[in-house]
Design a protein around this motif. Sequence first.
Motif, PDB file in Angstrom:
ATOM      1  N   UNK A  79      48.846 -50.912 -16.247  1.00  0.00           N
ATOM      2  CA  UNK A  79      47.900 -50.158 -17.070  1.00  0.00           C
ATOM      3  C   UNK A  79      48.628 -49.764 -18.359  1.00  0.00           C
ATOM      4  N   UNK A  80      48.504 -50.591 -19.365  1.00  0.00           N
ATOM      5  CA  UNK A  80      49.226 -50.377 -20.625  1.00  0.00           C
ATOM      6  C   UNK A  80      48.362 -49.605 -21.621  1.00  0.00           C
ATOM      7  N   UNK A  81      49.039 -48.900 -22.513  1.00  0.00           N
ATOM      8  CA  UNK A  81      48.349 -48.269 -23.632  1.00  0.00           C
ATOM      9  C   UNK A  81      47.713 -46.924 -23.348  1.00  0.00           C
ATOM     10  N   UNK A  82      47.988 -46.327 -22.191  1.00  0.00           N
ATOM     11  CA  UNK A  82      47.399 -45.012 -21.892  1.00  0.00           C
ATOM     12  C   UNK A  82      47.970 -43.949 -22.826  1.00  0.00           C
ATOM     13  N   UNK A  83      47.134 -43.008 -23.207  1.00  0.00           N
ATOM     14  CA  UNK A  83      47.537 -41.892 -24.050  1.00  0.00           C
ATOM     15  C   UNK A  83      47.404 -40.593 -23.248  1.00  0.00           C
ATOM     16  N   UNK A  84      48.030 -39.542 -23.738  1.00  0.00           N
ATOM     17  CA  UNK A  84      47.869 -38.274 -23.040  1.00  0.00           C
ATOM     18  C   UNK A  84      47.731 -37.120 -24.025  1.00  0.00           C
ATOM     19  N   UNK A  85      47.063 -36.069 -23.562  1.00  0.00           N
ATOM     20  CA  UNK A  85      46.904 -34.836 -24.325  1.00  0.00           C
ATOM     21  C   UNK A  85      47.499 -33.702 -23.492  1.00  0.00           C
ATOM     22  N   UNK A  86      47.853 -32.600 -24.145  1.00  0.00           N
ATOM     23  CA  UNK A  86      48.481 -31.478 -23.469  1.00  0.00           C
ATOM     24  C   UNK A  86      47.674 -30.207 -23.715  1.00  0.00           C
ATOM     25  N   UNK A  87      47.452 -29.459 -22.649  1.00  0.00           N
ATOM     26  CA  UNK A  87      46.816 -28.153 -22.773  1.00  0.00           C
ATOM     27  C   UNK A  87      47.866 -27.143 -23.223  1.00  0.00           C
ATOM     28  N   UNK A  88      47.719 -26.652 -24.446  1.00  0.00           N
ATOM     29  CA  UNK A  88      48.668 -25.674 -24.999  1.00  0.00           C
ATOM     30  C   UNK A  88      48.063 -24.281 -25.098  1.00  0.00           C
ATOM     31  N   UNK A  89      46.947 -24.056 -24.423  1.00  0.00           N
ATOM     32  CA  UNK A  89      46.230 -22.789 -24.600  1.00  0.00           C
ATOM     33  C   UNK A  89      47.054 -21.581 -24.182  1.00  0.00           C
ATOM     34  N   UNK A  90      47.958 -21.755 -23.177  1.00  0.00           N
ATOM     35  CA  UNK A  90      48.682 -20.586 -22.658  1.00  0.00           C
ATOM     36  C   UNK A  90      50.157 -20.900 -22.405  1.00  0.00           C
ATOM     37  N   UNK A  91      50.696 -21.887 -23.090  1.00  0.00           N
ATOM     38  CA  UNK A  91      52.070 -22.311 -22.769  1.00  0.00           C
ATOM     39  C   UNK A  91      53.106 -21.852 -23.791  1.00  0.00           C
ATOM     40  N   UNK A  92      52.773 -20.814 -24.577  1.00  0.00           N
ATOM     41  CA  UNK A  92      53.683 -20.368 -25.625  1.00  0.00           C
ATOM     42  C   UNK A  92      55.017 -19.854 -25.128  1.00  0.00           C
ATOM     43  N   UNK A  93      55.072 -19.369 -23.897  1.00  0.00           N
ATOM     44  CA  UNK A  93      56.327 -18.923 -23.300  1.00  0.00           C
ATOM     45  C   UNK A  93      56.806 -19.860 -22.193  1.00  0.00           C
ATOM     46  N   UNK A  94      56.160 -21.019 -22.058  1.00  0.00           N
ATOM     47  CA  UNK A  94      56.532 -21.912 -20.980  1.00  0.00           C
ATOM     48  C   UNK A  94      56.112 -21.361 -19.631  1.00  0.00           C
ATOM     49  N   UNK A  95      56.667 -21.944 -18.563  1.00  0.00           N
ATOM     50  CA  UNK A  95      56.244 -21.577 -17.207  1.00  0.00           C
ATOM     51  C   UNK A  95      57.379 -21.010 -16.367  1.00  0.00           C
ATOM     52  N   UNK A  96      58.450 -20.582 -17.008  1.00  0.00           N
ATOM     53  CA  UNK A  96      59.584 -20.030 -16.274  1.00  0.00           C
ATOM     54  C   UNK A  96      59.705 -18.550 -16.612  1.00  0.00           C
ATOM     55  N   UNK A  97      59.850 -17.709 -15.586  1.00  0.00           N
ATOM     56  CA  UNK A  97      59.927 -16.273 -15.832  1.00  0.00           C
ATOM     57  C   UNK A  97      61.353 -15.840 -16.194  1.00  0.00           C
ATOM     58  N   UNK A 120      40.585 -43.262 -22.078  1.00  0.00           N
ATOM     59  CA  UNK A 120      41.629 -43.335 -23.101  1.00  0.00           C
ATOM     60  C   UNK A 120      42.985 -42.947 -22.527  1.00  0.00           C
ATOM     61  N   UNK A 121      42.987 -42.127 -21.470  1.00  0.00           N
ATOM     62  CA  UNK A 121      44.252 -41.706 -20.898  1.00  0.00           C
ATOM     63  C   UNK A 121      44.093 -40.522 -19.975  1.00  0.00           C
ATOM     64  N   UNK A 122      44.999 -39.536 -20.073  1.00  0.00           N
ATOM     65  CA  UNK A 122      45.009 -38.426 -19.130  1.00  0.00           C
ATOM     66  C   UNK A 122      45.437 -37.138 -19.838  1.00  0.00           C
ATOM     67  N   UNK A 123      45.132 -36.031 -19.204  1.00  0.00           N
ATOM     68  CA  UNK A 123      45.478 -34.712 -19.722  1.00  0.00           C
ATOM     69  C   UNK A 123      46.583 -34.113 -18.863  1.00  0.00           C
ATOM     70  N   UNK A 124      47.503 -33.394 -19.506  1.00  0.00           N
ATOM     71  CA  UNK A 124      48.650 -32.791 -18.833  1.00  0.00           C
ATOM     72  C   UNK A 124      48.572 -31.269 -18.968  1.00  0.00           C
ATOM     73  N   UNK A 125      48.844 -30.565 -17.869  1.00  0.00           N
ATOM     74  CA  UNK A 125      49.011 -29.121 -17.917  1.00  0.00           C
ATOM     75  C   UNK A 125      47.751 -28.321 -18.101  1.00  0.00           C
ATOM     76  N   UNK A 126      46.588 -28.855 -17.697  1.00  0.00           N
ATOM     77  CA  UNK A 126      45.350 -28.107 -17.885  1.00  0.00           C
ATOM     78  C   UNK A 126      45.402 -26.799 -17.079  1.00  0.00           C
ATOM     79  N   UNK A 127      45.149 -25.694 -17.770  1.00  0.00           N
ATOM     80  CA  UNK A 127      45.146 -24.361 -17.158  1.00  0.00           C
ATOM     81  C   UNK A 127      46.503 -23.993 -16.593  1.00  0.00           C
ATOM     82  N   UNK A 128      47.584 -24.604 -17.109  1.00  0.00           N
ATOM     83  CA  UNK A 128      48.918 -24.292 -16.634  1.00  0.00           C
ATOM     84  C   UNK A 128      49.765 -23.777 -17.791  1.00  0.00           C
ATOM     85  N   UNK A 129      51.077 -23.675 -17.593  1.00  0.00           N
ATOM     86  CA  UNK A 129      51.909 -22.946 -18.537  1.00  0.00           C
ATOM     87  C   UNK A 129      53.172 -23.685 -18.969  1.00  0.00           C
ATOM     88  N   UNK A 130      53.384 -24.905 -18.492  1.00  0.00           N
ATOM     89  CA  UNK A 130      54.602 -25.635 -18.849  1.00  0.00           C
ATOM     90  C   UNK A 130      54.734 -25.782 -20.361  1.00  0.00           C
TER      91      UNK A 130
END
Length: 444
Positions: free
Chosen positions: A359-377, A328-338
């Motif tokens: 490759x048309x019509x790809x969808x994506x999902x985002x891992x939001x488990x730990x990205x509440x503050x983003x990835x910048x300190x 169906x597509x791809x996942x973004x930011x798995x186990x990351x913090x962006x």
Amino acid sequence: MAGTYGDLVDNGTFSNGTTGWWSGTPTMVSLAAPDNGLEASATTDAISLWDAPFGQDDITLRQGVLYTVSFTARASQAGTDLRLQIGLGAAPWTAALDKTVTLTTADTHFVFQFTSTLSTTAGQISFQMGQGTEVTVYLTEVCLTCSTVREGFYTDPDSNAMKWIDQNPQDPRAPLILKALARRPGARWFGDWTTDVRAEVDAYVTAAAAVGTLPIVVAYNMYNRDNGGESSGGARTPDAYRSWIDAFASGIGDRPALVIIEPDSLAQAEYLPTETARSERYSLVAHAARTLTTGPRVRAYLDGANAAWLKPSEMVGRLIKGGITATRGFAVGVANFDATDISCSYGQQVVTELANRGVAGARFVIDTSRNGHGAVDDNGQHVDYCNPAGRRLGVPSSVGVGGAEYLLWIKVPGDSDGQCGVAPPGTPAGVFSPYLAERLILGR
């Protein structure tokens, strides 16, 4: 009361004889279940299909909900028609699904999906088989489910966080972790720690179907996993990996599931030391993509790294080699913090580049488990991937925003990235830490 979620058909394997099933006029059709399967026999008096019906009542249907019905059937005579109807069990007998299949003498598995136009607790599933000759239809594995994204995502009742809470009920952190983290729907990861992957995936997907929610599962058993890093391990050989993936797919079967395929495997592929190893990695991911999408209700996504790792053009080349066309597509930011907006921008760039390459019509999902503050300190620097300080839980699993199909808790919050960062001693990758969980909840 009739069931609303999960498998709505009672005794669909006929292991309890014909209990729960009715049949029409005895001189035209009779039922028997001698060996964990139904034998429905029609006589010559049953001229038309509807002369020899059998089925089950008290099926709950809800308007606008997506259903899947499946069954396995064969007949004593090749060319026998079998009509399936799901709809009102009384006048005006409105059908939400009406399908006729032609049976052979060999077992065939049938799967149909439909969106119900009806709202009723008096629904009916029925089969019709009259054809003017004596014929027996052999039927089993009748299943009607309604687990969809609309119903929500499944919450793992046996997550590492819940296990810790069960073992430490008096810990002052337990109520906070239960409320903010353990009760949230997220992914269950399966890997080399999984004793029997087919059985364990089957049990997990079955439990989700029973309450009508969609399970999020992660396949994480790649040969030479993590290229020897903090999460090293995985299948011992390429052939062992292929067999493991086959068993994983078998565990899901024709039930609904959202599958994330092998985090980091494609992003790390070009770091492998030889061309043979790199080609093998792509081949194994492609095998997983093809195999896991054989299930009619699987939504599978290859891992697509994160916004700070690879350029979209680089990631797209790896996704194509990894068989994204089968998924169906791809996942973004798995186990990351962006942050979600950064991940959305990256995901849209990858979608555009995929389309540019055919490759048309790809969808994506985002891992939001730990990205509440983003990835910048606080100093404006991008944080390390491994248990950094100052991160926070993100939006719980839900429908997507900014072009993302879904926002998902893919990484399990509180599970360590490895013996690194702010992780206390004794918390290697995959081990739950109440200390890390509390930091994520409070944003410390």
